[in-house]
Design an enzyme around this catalytic site. Structure first.
Site, PDB file in Angstrom:
ATOM      1  N   HIS A   8      19.597  90.230  13.285  1.00  0.00           N
ATOM      2  CA  HIS A   8      20.751  89.698  12.974  1.00  0.00           C
ATOM      3  C   HIS A   8      20.975  88.612  13.704  1.00  0.00           C
ATOM      4  CE1 HIS A   8      21.802  92.478  16.671  1.00  0.00           C
ATOM      5  NE2 HIS A   8      22.563  91.284  16.869  1.00  0.00           N
ATOM      6  N   GLU A  44      32.478  94.862  16.433  1.00  0.00           N
ATOM      7  CA  GLU A  44      31.626  94.161  15.673  1.00  0.00           C
ATOM      8  C   GLU A  44      31.448  94.601  14.169  1.00  0.00           C
ATOM      9  OE1 GLU A  44      27.734  95.061  18.131  1.00  0.00           O
ATOM     10  OE2 GLU A  44      27.226  96.198  16.326  1.00  0.00           O
ATOM     11  N   GLN A  55      26.332  89.660  12.345  1.00  0.00           N
ATOM     12  CA  GLN A  55      27.102  90.198  12.894  1.00  0.00           C
ATOM     13  C   GLN A  55      27.974  89.651  13.581  1.00  0.00           C
ATOM     14  OE1 GLN A  55      25.563  90.930  16.978  1.00  0.00           O
ATOM     15  NE2 GLN A  55      25.986  93.054  17.060  1.00  0.00           N
ATOM     16  N   HIS A  79      24.544  84.018  18.770  1.00  0.00           N
ATOM     17  CA  HIS A  79      23.312  84.421  19.124  1.00  0.00           C
ATOM     18  C   HIS A  79      22.439  84.819  17.946  1.00  0.00           C
ATOM     19  CE1 HIS A  79      25.255  88.588  19.282  1.00  0.00           C
ATOM     20  NE2 HIS A  79      24.043  88.773  18.714  1.00  0.00           N
ATOM     21  N   GLU A 129      18.911  87.882  21.672  1.00  0.00           N
ATOM     22  CA  GLU A 129      19.029  89.514  21.757  1.00  0.00           C
ATOM     23  C   GLU A 129      17.664  89.956  21.267  1.00  0.00           C
ATOM     24  OE1 GLU A 129      22.345  91.063  19.849  1.00  0.00           O
ATOM     25  OE2 GLU A 129      21.782  93.156  20.404  1.00  0.00           O
TER      26      GLU A 129
HETATM   27  N1  CMX Z   1      24.856  80.447  23.364  1.00  0.00           N
HETATM   28  C1  CMX Z   1      24.317  79.362  23.984  1.00  0.00           C
HETATM   29  N2  CMX Z   1      24.465  78.857  25.241  1.00  0.00           N
HETATM   30  C2  CMX Z   1      25.774  79.647  25.730  1.00  0.00           C
HETATM   31  C3  CMX Z   1      26.198  80.820  25.236  1.00  0.00           C
HETATM   32  C4  CMX Z   1      25.883  81.268  24.081  1.00  0.00           C
HETATM   33  N3  CMX Z   1      26.260  82.322  23.266  1.00  0.00           N
HETATM   34  N4  CMX Z   1      27.143  81.413  26.278  1.00  0.00           N
HETATM   35  C5  CMX Z   1      27.076  80.606  27.091  1.00  0.00           C
HETATM   36  N5  CMX Z   1      26.134  79.535  26.807  1.00  0.00           N
HETATM   37  C6  CMX Z   1      25.913  78.220  27.750  1.00  0.00           C
HETATM   38  C7  CMX Z   1      27.175  77.662  28.279  1.00  0.00           C
HETATM   39  O1  CMX Z   1      27.493  76.833  27.497  1.00  0.00           O
HETATM   40  C8  CMX Z   1      27.054  77.117  29.753  1.00  0.00           C
HETATM   41  O2  CMX Z   1      26.180  76.039  29.460  1.00  0.00           O
HETATM   42  P1  CMX Z   1      26.725  74.630  30.448  1.00  0.00           P
HETATM   43  O3  CMX Z   1      26.005  75.218  32.041  1.00  0.00           O
HETATM   44  O4  CMX Z   1      25.685  73.599  29.712  1.00  0.00           O
HETATM   45  O5  CMX Z   1      27.982  74.439  30.183  1.00  0.00           O
HETATM   46  C9  CMX Z   1      26.073  78.139  30.132  1.00  0.00           C
HETATM   47  O6  CMX Z   1      25.571  78.947  29.146  1.00  0.00           O
HETATM   48  C10 CMX Z   1      26.691  79.111  31.219  1.00  0.00           C
HETATM   49  O7  CMX Z   1      27.937  79.502  30.417  1.00  0.00           O
HETATM   50  P2  CMX Z   1      29.100  80.352  31.072  1.00  0.00           P
HETATM   51  O8  CMX Z   1      30.414  80.097  29.921  1.00  0.00           O
HETATM   52  O9  CMX Z   1      29.484  80.166  32.402  1.00  0.00           O
HETATM   53  O10 CMX Z   1      28.959  81.732  30.708  1.00  0.00           O
HETATM   54  P3  CMX Z   1      28.471  82.905  31.630  1.00  0.00           P
HETATM   55  O11 CMX Z   1      27.238  82.250  32.351  1.00  0.00           O
HETATM   56  O12 CMX Z   1      29.458  83.413  31.900  1.00  0.00           O
HETATM   57  O13 CMX Z   1      27.774  83.708  30.326  1.00  0.00           O
HETATM   58  C11 CMX Z   1      26.080  84.502  29.134  1.00  0.00           C
HETATM   59  C12 CMX Z   1      26.783  83.265  29.352  1.00  0.00           C
HETATM   60  C13 CMX Z   1      25.003  84.169  28.080  1.00  0.00           C
HETATM   61  C14 CMX Z   1      25.141  84.747  30.290  1.00  0.00           C
HETATM   62  C15 CMX Z   1      26.798  85.668  28.635  1.00  0.00           C
HETATM   63  O14 CMX Z   1      27.495  85.302  27.621  1.00  0.00           O
HETATM   64  C16 CMX Z   1      26.004  87.087  28.489  1.00  0.00           C
HETATM   65  O15 CMX Z   1      25.653  87.770  29.605  1.00  0.00           O
HETATM   66  N6  CMX Z   1      25.681  87.289  27.285  1.00  0.00           N
HETATM   67  C17 CMX Z   1      24.956  88.301  26.997  1.00  0.00           C
HETATM   68  C18 CMX Z   1      25.796  89.518  26.270  1.00  0.00           C
HETATM   69  C19 CMX Z   1      26.715  89.271  25.161  1.00  0.00           C
HETATM   70  O16 CMX Z   1      26.590  88.156  24.621  1.00  0.00           O
HETATM   71  N7  CMX Z   1      27.193  90.320  24.579  1.00  0.00           N
HETATM   72  C20 CMX Z   1      27.915  89.925  23.362  1.00  0.00           C
HETATM   73  C21 CMX Z   1      26.942  90.323  21.899  1.00  0.00           C
HETATM   74  C22 CMX Z   1      26.856  91.716  21.788  1.00  0.00           C
HETATM   75  C23 CMX Z   1      25.879  91.997  20.758  1.00  0.00           C
HETATM   76  O17 CMX Z   1      25.218  91.654  20.127  1.00  0.00           O
HETATM   77  O18 CMX Z   1      25.930  93.345  20.363  1.00  0.00           O
HETATM   78 CO    CO Z   2      23.676  90.845  18.539  1.00  0.00          CO
END
Ligand code: CMX
Ligand code: CO
Length: 134
Positions: A8, A44, A55, A79, A129
């Site tokens: 997805h 979602e 999604q 993602h 993911e």
């Molecule tokens: N795609 C690309 N880049 C991303 C991003 C995304 N979705 N989310 C954050 N970033 C980037 C930010 O822009 C930032 O970049 P810079 O350092 O250049 O500014 C960097 O990553 C850190 O961002 P942040 O805002 O400080 O965010 P965090 O580190 O707190 O979290 C991440 C980022 C990805 C680790 C966190 O979102 C995470 O753990 N994601 C996994 C879980 C998730 O997303 N769950 C929801 C979906 C559930 C599902 O699919 O079922």
């Molecule tokens: Co997902």
């Protein structure tokens, strides 16, 4: 390690109902599965598109990852999720290649499937993911 399908594409939205209405109006989508996934802090909606899904993700609280994303970047592509046959093997492989993981061990996601996230800074700024699809 191999990717067997594009499972997805996740899209962050502020209002799930409004986004679904627009998908229905603009693309005449039909099969939708909605679910609250507390462990991921989202509600979602999975929209079937051929063999894959879109999604739509709406955050459940202000401190969830999707809420942070929306605050920083606004609605949009969040993602890409690939199906893998064995998620432990996939994570072992990525660790051996020094790829930065968000999840060291799989979590349970929507549809009770095992999932794990790979950090966007590991490859082309894309949050990836992995979804186990045995
Ligand atoms: N795609 C690309 N880049 C991303 C991003 C995304 N979705 N989310 C954050 N970033 C980037 C930010 O822009 C930032 O970049 P810079 O350092 O250049 O500014 C960097 O990553 C850190 O961002 P942040 O805002 O400080 O965010 P965090 O580190 O707190 O979290 C991440 C980022 C990805 C680790 C966190 O979102 C995470 O753990 N994601 C996994 C879980 C998730 O997303 N769950 C929801 C979906 C559930 C599902 O699919 O079922
Ligand atoms: Co997902």
């Amino acid at each position: 390690m191999f990717l067997i399908n594009l499972d997805h594409v996740g899209i962050a939205v502020n209002d799930l109902d409004a986004a679904l209405e627009e998908y229905e109006r603009q693309y005449r989508i039909q099969r939708v599965h909605r679910q609250v996934v507390k462990s991921q802090g989202v509600e979602e909606a999975m929209i079937a598109v051929g063999g894959s899904h879109i999604q739509l993700l709406q955050p459940l609280s202000d401190d969830s990852p999707v809420a942070k994303f929306l605050a920083k970047r606004g609605e949009g592509l969040h993602h890409v999720a690939y199906a893998v046959p064995d998620i432990e093997a996939a994570l072992d492989h990525l660790r051996a290649e020094d790829v930065e993981l968000i999840d060291d061990t799989p979590r349970i996601g929507g549809g009770d499937r095992r999932i794990a996230f790979v950090h966007p800074k590991a490859l082309a700024g894309t949050l990836i993911e992995l979804v186990e699809s045995p």
